[in-house]
Design a protein around this motif. Structure first.
Motif, short mmCIF file in Angstrom:
data_model
loop_
_atom_site.label_atom_id
_atom_site.label_comp_id
_atom_site.label_asym_id
_atom_site.label_seq_id
_atom_site.Cartn_x
_atom_site.Cartn_y
_atom_site.Cartn_z
N VAL A 61 0.67 5.57 -0.51
CA VAL A 61 -0.14 6.77 -0.65
C VAL A 61 0.81 7.91 -0.99
O VAL A 61 1.72 8.22 -0.23
N LEU B 189 0.85 -1.19 0.00
CA LEU B 189 0.00 0.00 0.00
C LEU B 189 0.89 1.24 0.00
O LEU B 189 1.75 1.41 0.85
N LEU C 47 -3.22 6.56 -4.76
CA LEU C 47 -3.31 5.33 -3.97
C LEU C 47 -2.93 4.15 -4.85
O LEU C 47 -3.51 3.95 -5.92
#
Length: 169
Positions: A21, A19, A29
């Motif tokens: 960001v 993940l 994202l």
């Protein structure tokens, strides 16, 4: 859209890897992989005319893989057509259509070792297997559908029965 839907599932879990960001990036994202195991999933759609079951689903990039996928067409509660697929891949998935339009759209679907059982319904006149399979397009928008090493069992009018084994279509 005012149409009731009923589904069940149990013992689910998910895993997300990579993940990132970055609010300055074009796509802020990013997820390297997302895996969701859904067990004992069953859903009835279109006034319980169809049932869908599968053991697990894996979302990765633009691909969805379903394990032990089962699609049944029901006629007065009796199963008349079945797609039983140990592994079913959807490739080139459009996440925008899935999220915003609530429509499953993909470039290609590949059914590995499926068993397809199709029986002509006495209630529906002048519909052949291809027109019936076209009804799947109400729920799934595909450019290509491939079958690898499938068993296809067709029960047609006038007691005509055709069975294909190890079929690549």
């Amino acid at each position: 859209d005012g149409v009731p839907s009923s589904f069940t599932f149990s013992n689910n879990n998910f895993e997300m890897q990579g993940l990132t960001v970055d609010q300055d990036a074009a796509k802020p994202l990013k997820v390297k992989s997302f895996v969701m195991a859904i067990r004992n999933y069953e859903n009835f759609i279109k006034d319980s005319s169809y049932s869908i079951k599968f053991d697990s689903v894996i979302f990765k990039d633009d691909r969805i893989t379903l394990s032990n996928f089962l699609f049944n067409k029901l006629d007065d509660g009796k199963i008349i057509n079945t797609f039983s697929i140990p592994q079913f891949n959807l490739q080139g998935l459009s996440w925008d259509d899935l999220v915003f339009e609530k429509r499953l759209k993909a470039e290609q679907a590949i059914m590995f070792n499926p068993h397809i059982s199709y029986t002509v319904s006495n209630k529906v006149r002048n519909k052949n297997i291809f027109q019936s399979l076209g009804a799947i397009n109400d729920y799934l928008d595909l450019k290509y559908l491939d079958i690898e090493k499938g068993t296809i069992d067709l029960k047609l009018k006038n007691n005509l029965h055709v069975e294909l084994e190890n079929a690549d279509v």
